[in-house]
Design an enzyme around this catalytic site. Structure first.
Site, PDB file in Angstrom:
ATOM      1  N   LYS A  40       0.810  -1.195   0.000  1.00 36.85           N
ATOM      2  CA  LYS A  40       0.000   0.000   0.000  1.00 36.85           C
ATOM      3  C   LYS A  40       0.856   1.263   0.000  1.00 36.85           C
ATOM      4  O   LYS A  40       0.385   2.345  -0.315  1.00 36.85           O
ATOM      5  CB  LYS A  40      -0.879   0.028   1.276  1.00 36.85           C
ATOM      6  CG  LYS A  40      -1.761  -1.170   1.435  1.00 36.85           C
ATOM      7  CD  LYS A  40      -2.317  -1.193   2.886  1.00 36.85           C
ATOM      8  CE  LYS A  40      -3.095  -2.505   3.087  1.00 36.85           C
ATOM      9  NZ  LYS A  40      -3.223  -2.829   4.509  1.00 36.85           N
ATOM     10  N   GLY A  41       2.132   1.092   0.387  1.00 34.22           N
ATOM     11  CA  GLY A  41       2.994   2.253   0.623  1.00 34.22           C
ATOM     12  C   GLY A  41       3.166   3.186  -0.555  1.00 34.22           C
ATOM     13  O   GLY A  41       3.309   4.392  -0.387  1.00 34.22           O
ATOM     14  N   GLU A  96       7.676   3.024  -5.965  1.00 30.22           N
ATOM     15  CA  GLU A  96       7.777   2.506  -4.599  1.00 30.22           C
ATOM     16  C   GLU A  96       7.891   3.636  -3.597  1.00 30.22           C
ATOM     17  O   GLU A  96       8.329   4.733  -3.931  1.00 30.22           O
ATOM     18  CB  GLU A  96       9.027   1.616  -4.492  1.00 30.22           C
ATOM     19  CG  GLU A  96       8.722   0.137  -4.384  1.00 30.22           C
ATOM     20  CD  GLU A  96       8.140  -0.290  -3.031  1.00 30.22           C
ATOM     21  OE1 GLU A  96       7.524   0.537  -2.315  1.00 30.22           O
ATOM     22  OE2 GLU A  96       8.299  -1.458  -2.694  1.00 30.22           O
ATOM     23  N   ASP A  97       7.532   3.334  -2.376  1.00 28.96           N
ATOM     24  CA  ASP A  97       7.673   4.317  -1.309  1.00 28.96           C
ATOM     25  C   ASP A  97       9.121   4.474  -0.850  1.00 28.96           C
ATOM     26  O   ASP A  97       9.630   5.570  -0.709  1.00 28.96           O
ATOM     27  CB  ASP A  97       6.761   3.962  -0.124  1.00 28.96           C
ATOM     28  CG  ASP A  97       6.886   2.505   0.336  1.00 28.96           C
ATOM     29  OD1 ASP A  97       7.704   1.745  -0.217  1.00 28.96           O
ATOM     30  OD2 ASP A  97       6.140   2.127   1.259  1.00 28.96           O
ATOM     31  N   ASP A 100      14.995   0.116   1.060  1.00 37.76           N
ATOM     32  CA  ASP A 100      15.703  -0.013   2.331  1.00 37.76           C
ATOM     33  C   ASP A 100      16.835  -1.034   2.125  1.00 37.76           C
ATOM     34  O   ASP A 100      17.868  -0.695   1.568  1.00 37.76           O
ATOM     35  CB  ASP A 100      14.654  -0.448   3.367  1.00 37.76           C
ATOM     36  CG  ASP A 100      15.169  -0.511   4.779  1.00 37.76           C
ATOM     37  OD1 ASP A 100      16.012   0.317   5.140  1.00 37.76           O
ATOM     38  OD2 ASP A 100      14.715  -1.381   5.543  1.00 37.76           O
ATOM     39  N   LYS A 128      17.198   4.724   1.444  1.00 41.29           N
ATOM     40  CA  LYS A 128      18.129   4.699   2.584  1.00 41.29           C
ATOM     41  C   LYS A 128      19.350   3.912   2.141  1.00 41.29           C
ATOM     42  O   LYS A 128      19.445   2.713   2.379  1.00 41.29           O
ATOM     43  CB  LYS A 128      17.488   3.972   3.769  1.00 41.29           C
ATOM     44  CG  LYS A 128      16.358   4.701   4.444  1.00 41.29           C
ATOM     45  CD  LYS A 128      16.066   4.021   5.783  1.00 41.29           C
ATOM     46  CE  LYS A 128      14.612   3.740   5.952  1.00 41.29           C
ATOM     47  NZ  LYS A 128      14.287   3.038   7.202  1.00 41.29           N
ATOM     48  N   PHE A 149      13.641   5.168  10.872  1.00 37.59           N
ATOM     49  CA  PHE A 149      12.360   4.601  10.450  1.00 37.59           C
ATOM     50  C   PHE A 149      11.356   5.733  10.250  1.00 37.59           C
ATOM     51  O   PHE A 149      11.042   6.469  11.177  1.00 37.59           O
ATOM     52  CB  PHE A 149      11.844   3.589  11.476  1.00 37.59           C
ATOM     53  CG  PHE A 149      10.723   2.760  10.928  1.00 37.59           C
ATOM     54  CD1 PHE A 149      10.987   1.656  10.125  1.00 37.59           C
ATOM     55  CD2 PHE A 149       9.393   3.111  11.169  1.00 37.59           C
ATOM     56  CE1 PHE A 149       9.949   0.903   9.591  1.00 37.59           C
ATOM     57  CE2 PHE A 149       8.352   2.368  10.633  1.00 37.59           C
ATOM     58  CZ  PHE A 149       8.633   1.257   9.849  1.00 37.59           C
ATOM     59  N   ASP A 156       3.977   3.333   6.683  1.00 38.31           N
ATOM     60  CA  ASP A 156       3.282   3.096   7.951  1.00 38.31           C
ATOM     61  C   ASP A 156       4.195   2.602   9.062  1.00 38.31           C
ATOM     62  O   ASP A 156       5.291   2.096   8.815  1.00 38.31           O
ATOM     63  CB  ASP A 156       2.183   2.052   7.751  1.00 38.31           C
ATOM     64  CG  ASP A 156       2.764   0.650   7.581  1.00 38.31           C
ATOM     65  OD1 ASP A 156       3.558   0.447   6.650  1.00 38.31           O
ATOM     66  OD2 ASP A 156       2.439  -0.225   8.408  1.00 38.31           O
ATOM     67  N   ARG A 162      -0.015   6.351   7.525  1.00 46.80           N
ATOM     68  CA  ARG A 162       0.147   6.387   6.070  1.00 46.80           C
ATOM     69  C   ARG A 162      -0.385   7.691   5.481  1.00 46.80           C
ATOM     70  O   ARG A 162       0.087   8.161   4.449  1.00 46.80           O
ATOM     71  CB  ARG A 162      -0.637   5.252   5.410  1.00 46.80           C
ATOM     72  CG  ARG A 162      -0.031   3.884   5.583  1.00 46.80           C
ATOM     73  CD  ARG A 162      -0.725   2.903   4.653  1.00 46.80           C
ATOM     74  NE  ARG A 162      -0.531   1.520   5.036  1.00 46.80           N
ATOM     75  CZ  ARG A 162       0.537   0.793   4.737  1.00 46.80           C
ATOM     76  NH1 ARG A 162       1.529   1.327   4.062  1.00 46.80           N
ATOM     77  NH2 ARG A 162       0.636  -0.455   5.115  1.00 46.80           N
TER      78      ARG A 162
HETATM   79  P1  IMP Z   1      13.469  -3.626   1.689  1.00 51.10           P
HETATM   80  O1  IMP Z   1      13.132  -4.951   1.089  1.00 51.10           O
HETATM   81  O2  IMP Z   1      14.293  -3.777   2.937  1.00 51.10           O
HETATM   82  O3  IMP Z   1      14.083  -2.640   0.732  1.00 51.10           O
HETATM   83  O4  IMP Z   1      12.121  -3.071   2.283  1.00 51.10           O
HETATM   84  C1  IMP Z   1      11.294  -2.265   1.632  1.00 51.10           C
HETATM   85  C2  IMP Z   1       9.985  -2.174   2.367  1.00 51.10           C
HETATM   86  O5  IMP Z   1      10.159  -2.127   3.801  1.00 51.10           O
HETATM   87  C3  IMP Z   1       9.297  -0.899   1.995  1.00 51.10           C
HETATM   88  O6  IMP Z   1       8.540  -1.043   0.832  1.00 51.10           O
HETATM   89  C4  IMP Z   1       8.500  -0.595   3.231  1.00 51.10           C
HETATM   90  O7  IMP Z   1       7.260  -1.261   3.172  1.00 51.10           O
HETATM   91  C5  IMP Z   1       9.317  -1.154   4.372  1.00 51.10           C
HETATM   92  N1  IMP Z   1      10.135  -0.103   5.005  1.00 51.10           N
HETATM   93  C6  IMP Z   1      11.477   0.027   4.937  1.00 51.10           C
HETATM   94  N2  IMP Z   1      11.904   1.097   5.624  1.00 51.10           N
HETATM   95  C7  IMP Z   1      10.798   1.687   6.122  1.00 51.10           C
HETATM   96  C8  IMP Z   1      10.581   2.874   6.920  1.00 51.10           C
HETATM   97  O8  IMP Z   1      11.490   3.619   7.309  1.00 51.10           O
HETATM   98  N3  IMP Z   1       9.283   3.145   7.224  1.00 51.10           N
HETATM   99  C9  IMP Z   1       8.241   2.365   6.825  1.00 51.10           C
HETATM  100  N4  IMP Z   1       8.397   1.266   6.074  1.00 51.10           N
HETATM  101  C10 IMP Z   1       9.663   0.915   5.726  1.00 51.10           C
HETATM  102 MG    MG Z   2       6.635  -0.830   0.171  1.00 51.78          MG
END
Ligand code: IMP
Ligand code: MG
Length: 175
Positions: A40-41, A96-97, A100, A128, A149, A156, A162
């Site tokens: 949903k992000g 994408e939001d 990470d 990040k 975070f 969220d 959100r």
């Molecule tokens: P990745 O697979 O570690 O890159 O994770 C990506 C997903 O983790 C994002 O699409 C978010 O849903 C969640 N996420 C990562 N960092 C944050 C944050 O700082 N706040 C909220 N959601 C996060």
């Molecule tokens: Mg996401």
């Protein structure tokens, strides 16, 4: 009590989205773009971004869940809702939001690549870089942020916040 410390104001976020929209419109001049939102992000960002793109746009949505807890992704994702339409031959831009660790996007992009789009690019509101575990090629980035975070603009914390129109950091108030 939780408080939200603002990291990026509504004005800063909106201004940046407008800039990215203009850049994308230039890069895709003469083409049409098929935007894919990761629910949903990504939904707030995609809606704002789509409004700022001046070439023809179509949109589709995908919902994935990552195994593991809410603050650390495992990278193994399960498709909860797949795309409605085929992306074969489309100019696909995944919206994408946040990137990470990169695990989720890496997995998702590989999966979409198998469906043979004409092109496949990634646009993220937040990045990040310090947290990266798996390499991901990001084509458009709104903001690079430190390892904190964040919530708001689609992001969220346990499904809350959100709807905030800005990006903030959740802080615990000691009583
Ligand atoms: P990745 O697979 O570690 O890159 O994770 C990506 C997903 O983790 C994002 O699409 C978010 O849903 C969640 N996420 C990562 N960092 C944050 C944050 O700082 N706040 C909220 N959601 C996060
Ligand atoms: Mg996401």
């Amino acid at each position: 009590m939780e408080r939200i410390r603002i990291m990026l104001t509504e004005e800063e976020v909106d201004k940046r989205i407008k800039e990215i929209g203009e850049q994308i419109s230039k890069d895709y001049a003469g083409k049409k773009i098929h935007l894919i939102c990761v629910l949903k992000g990504g939904v707030f960002f995609m809606c704002e971004l789509a409004k700022r793109i001046s070439v023809p746009v179509s949109m589709d949505f995908m919902s994935i869940s990552s195994y593991g807890n809410s603050t650390e992704s495992s990278g193994i994702i399960k498709i909860i809702k797949d795309l409605d339409e085929s992306i074969t031959g489309e100019e696909v831009l995944v919206v994408e939001d946040i990137v990470d660790s990169g695990r989720t996007l890496n997995y998702l992009l590989e999966m979409l690549k198998d469906r043979k789009p004409a092109s496949l690019r990634l646009c993220t509101l937040l990045d990040k870089p310090e947290r990266r575990v798996v390499e991901v090629n990001v084509d458009y980035t709104g903001f690079q942020i430190p390892d904190e975070f964040v919530v708001g603009y689609g992001l969220d914390y346990a499904q809350k916040y959100r709807n905030l129109p800005y990006i903030g950091v959740v802080e615990q108030d000691e009583e």
